[in-house]
Design a protein around this motif. Structure first.
Motif: not given
Length: 257
Positions: A21-44
């Motif tokens: 949770l601390g890492l997530a808060r630090a990432a968000q403070a740096a401008g990161v957008e976090i999208y939970e439960r967004s399962a990836v099913h393909q990478i091109t």
């Protein structure tokens, strides 16, 4: 249960959820957008790369595969070298005065068995005990029983203690138990297979990947040069073959070989 041990007073133990949770808060403070439960099913692959989810797609100059035990079939090269396994933890009822007979000092313990047991005390005097494994993505129906069995072997006096909580999760191992770092495409980096040591090594891998994206790839390339054998059967047959192998090594644990 043990003939001896090593006490390392230069190490520490911490609350892994609070760390995440601390890492997530630090990432968000740096401008990161976090999208939970967004399962990836393909990478091109491409420049930019495209990441497809059920809810939409993302194009990116760089992609980091940090899926560890939850990779699924996203990348066959990584899947052939990184195997998901499930591990389970129980929290007993508060032990009260019995704590002094279980762990007289507040230390975190991990043993050297192939199927590892690990345990420590909570702040309110419960024993947190991790042990037992299963393979693939299906969990056993009784998580408490899965970890209670090895707990009873290490602490026979606690065989009848009440279990208040039980949970589990999926981690990932490699054949050599070293992390597997790789450039799966020029702009796609992967790090996984921490083999139970992800609290420290995953953070280190994240730092190495960040530096590599910024143009300083020496540390990442050094780690990716370490040989990582492919599991027998690659990505298709590794689960049943690994289950057989783990059963054999578990038997060796029980026999003390």
């Amino acid at each position: 249960a043990y003939r001896g041990g090593i006490l390392d007073m230069g190490a520490a133990h911490l609350h892994p959820l609070n760390l995440a949770l601390g890492l997530a808060r630090a990432a968000q403070a740096a401008g990161v957008e976090i999208y939970e439960r967004s399962a990836v099913h393909q990478i091109t692959e491409g420049s930019p790369a495209t990441v497809q989810t059920d809810g939409g797609r993302v194009t990116a100059d760089h992609v980091i595969l940090a899926c560890n035990g939850y990779l699924g079939g996203l990348n066959r090269k990584v899947a052939a070298k990184v195997m998901p396994i499930n591990n389970f933890i129980v929290a007993t009822e508060p032990l009260g005065d019995r704590v002094k007979d279980v762990l007289p000092r507040d230390v975190a313990v991990a043993d050297s068995k192939f199927v590892v047991n690990y345990f420590r005390l909570s702040h309110d005097g419960r024993l947190l005990f991790g042990g037992g494994e299963s393979y693939g993505y299906r969990f056993p129906s009784d998580l408490a029983a899965k970890a209670r069995k090895p707990m009873g072997q290490v602490f026979p006096a606690l065989r009848d203690v009440k279990i208040d909580y039980a949970w589990g999760g999926t981690l990932a191992i490699t054949m050599k138990r070293l992390p597997f770092l790789a450039r799966v495409a020029p702009n796609i980096l992967s790090a996984s297979g921490y083999s139970g040591h992800g609290v420290g090594t995953a953070i280190h891998a994240g730092q190495l990947m960040a530096r590599a994206i910024q143009g300083d790839g020496d540390g990442f390339d050094t780690m990716s040069a370490l040989p990582t054998p492919t599991f027998p059967g690659g990505g298709a047959l590794r689960s049943p073959l690994l289950a057989l192998a783990m059963s054999w090594f578990s038997l060796r644990d029980r026999l003390g070989i």
